[in-house]
Design a protein around this motif. Structure first.
Motif, PDB file in Angstrom:
ATOM      1  N   ALA A  42       0.798  -1.229   0.000  1.00  0.00           N
ATOM      2  CA  ALA A  42       0.000   0.000   0.000  1.00  0.00           C
ATOM      3  C   ALA A  42       0.831   1.281   0.000  1.00  0.00           C
ATOM      4  N   CYS A  45       1.708   1.815  -3.547  1.00  0.00           N
ATOM      5  CA  CYS A  45       0.672   1.651  -4.582  1.00  0.00           C
ATOM      6  C   CYS A  45      -0.663   2.326  -4.309  1.00  0.00           C
ATOM      7  N   GLN A  46      -0.896   2.826  -3.107  1.00  0.00           N
ATOM      8  CA  GLN A  46      -2.230   3.273  -2.737  1.00  0.00           C
ATOM      9  C   GLN A  46      -2.745   4.478  -3.527  1.00  0.00           C
ATOM     10  N   TYR A  51      -5.000  -0.251  -8.144  1.00  0.00           N
ATOM     11  CA  TYR A  51      -4.563  -0.993  -6.964  1.00  0.00           C
ATOM     12  C   TYR A  51      -5.692  -1.094  -5.950  1.00  0.00           C
ATOM     13  N   ARG A  52      -6.385   0.005  -5.720  1.00  0.00           N
ATOM     14  CA  ARG A  52      -7.471   0.006  -4.740  1.00  0.00           C
ATOM     15  C   ARG A  52      -8.622  -0.908  -5.162  1.00  0.00           C
ATOM     16  N   ASP A 218     -12.393   4.122   3.363  1.00  0.00           N
ATOM     17  CA  ASP A 218     -11.136   4.021   2.609  1.00  0.00           C
ATOM     18  C   ASP A 218     -10.760   2.554   2.442  1.00  0.00           C
ATOM     19  N   THR A 219     -10.564   2.126   1.212  1.00  0.00           N
ATOM     20  CA  THR A 219     -10.272   0.724   0.913  1.00  0.00           C
ATOM     21  C   THR A 219      -9.045   0.222   1.666  1.00  0.00           C
ATOM     22  N   VAL A 220      -7.968   0.982   1.632  1.00  0.00           N
ATOM     23  CA  VAL A 220      -6.721   0.535   2.259  1.00  0.00           C
ATOM     24  C   VAL A 220      -6.875   0.415   3.765  1.00  0.00           C
ATOM     25  N   ARG A 224      -6.621  -3.131   5.797  1.00  0.00           N
ATOM     26  CA  ARG A 224      -5.632  -3.330   6.853  1.00  0.00           C
ATOM     27  C   ARG A 224      -6.297  -3.781   8.157  1.00  0.00           C
TER      28      ARG A 224
END
Length: 332
Positions: A42, A45-46, A51-52, A218-220, A224
């Protein structure tokens, strides 16, 4: 095609649709490890929307994969008449659906709200808008207004909103009914349950409540959080893979598939053969050769350009992942 057990209709043979199944053939442990690696990337790449999207999609898949063994454990608890174990696994199963709903809610591609909003936009009057929404809900669920029919869930989707309000609700109804039967020491009244289930499904397709048409969260960050929460669960359900030696593999392995018990024998000359339980040879693997590639065991047939992938787990079991047969054990 393989679908997630999350979308399966209770008491329908564990199928998300009549013409499919819920036993993915890919290596679920390998995918779970790839998911962790994807999250670790992440920081670099975030900023990429691609990526997301991939992160949300893989997270959705990993959670759906995990639901299958959880379901098998709760059904084993039912067979053992163990209400406590049943309830614990049922709660985990429902939590997986909730978390799947959360991660899909971070992407516009996985929003039920977008589907329903677009359907209503075609209507020129309130009545027409309601009709288009009804048809849009119908397409995703019972398909032809006949709950329990062959086409139910034909277009099943792991979408935000649909997961939590439709699939989770159905499973929660089933778990509640089965748990009550377990505690009472009686059999589940399947006819009564299916009647209630059909009533719920019909009510849902006729409803007009709204769902988010824009991503939430938020996807990231959510991925996580889920990775941290599910790491011990994944370790429990997906045994660690090891790199086997030829001596570990050579011999006979017993496994269950298609309602029967079978044997697969790996020979020192690199060939492999199938055997009936009594040792009678079968021609299923004529022309195949095996080799070890890292943690993967490959059965290859050059002439047919076919490859079957297997792996060995730390507990000594052999995983038949690409065939969807579960695990096998070594026998004399």
């Amino acid at each position: 095609p393989a679908n997630s057990i999350l979308m399966a209709r209770p008491l329908r043979g564990e199928k998300a649709r009549t013409y499919g199944h819920t036993k993915p053939s890919h290596n679920k442990a390998v995918l779970a490890k790839a998911w962790m690696d994807l999250i670790a990337a992440a920081p670099e790449c975030q900023a990429s929307d691609g990526y997301r999207y991939d992160l949300a999609d893989i997270t959705r898949q990993v959670l759906g994969d995990l639901a299958r063994p959880v379901y098998e454990r709760l059904q084993a608890a039912a067979a053992a008449k163990d209400p406590a174990a049943y309830e614990s696994n049922a709660n985990l199963f429902l939590k997986i659906i909730e978390d799947s709903d959360a991660i899909t809610g971070t992407r516009p591609e996985f929003l039920l709200g977008v589907w329903l909003r677009d359907a209503r936009s075609w209507g020129k009057s309130p009545a027409a808008k309601d009709l288009h929404e009804y048809q849009a809900r119908l397409l995703l669920t019972s398909w032809n207004a006949a709950p329990g029919g062959d086409l139910n869930d034909y277009a099943c989707r792991q979408w935000n909103g649909l997961l939590k309000d439709y699939y989770r609700a159905r499973w929660a109804m089933f778990f509640k009914a089965q748990l009550a039967a377990l505690k009472a020491g009686t059999a589940l009244d399947q006819a009564a349950f299916l009647k209630d289930l059909a009533a719920f499904e019909d009510t849902w397709v006729h409803a007009h409540n709204t769902y988010p048409a824009k991503p939430v969260g938020d996807t990231v960050q959510i991925a996580r959080k889920l990775a941290a929460a599910y790491a011990p669960v994944l370790a429990d359900f997906h045994p660690q893979l090891v790199t086997p030696k030829a001596s570990d593999l050579i011999g006979r392995w017993e496994y269950h598939a298609e309602g029967g018990t079978h044997l697969r024998e790996f020979l020192a000359d690199g060939t492999v053969r199938a055997l009936a339980q009594d040792g009678t040879p079968r021609d299923w693997f004529n022309g195949f050769r095996w080799r070890i590639d890292g943690t993967r065991i490959l059965l290859e047939h050059p002439g047919r350009k076919m490859t079957i992938t297997m792996s060995m787990q730390k507990n000594g079991m052999l995983s038949f992942e690409s065939e969807g047969f579960g695990s096998g054990k070594k026998v004399p």
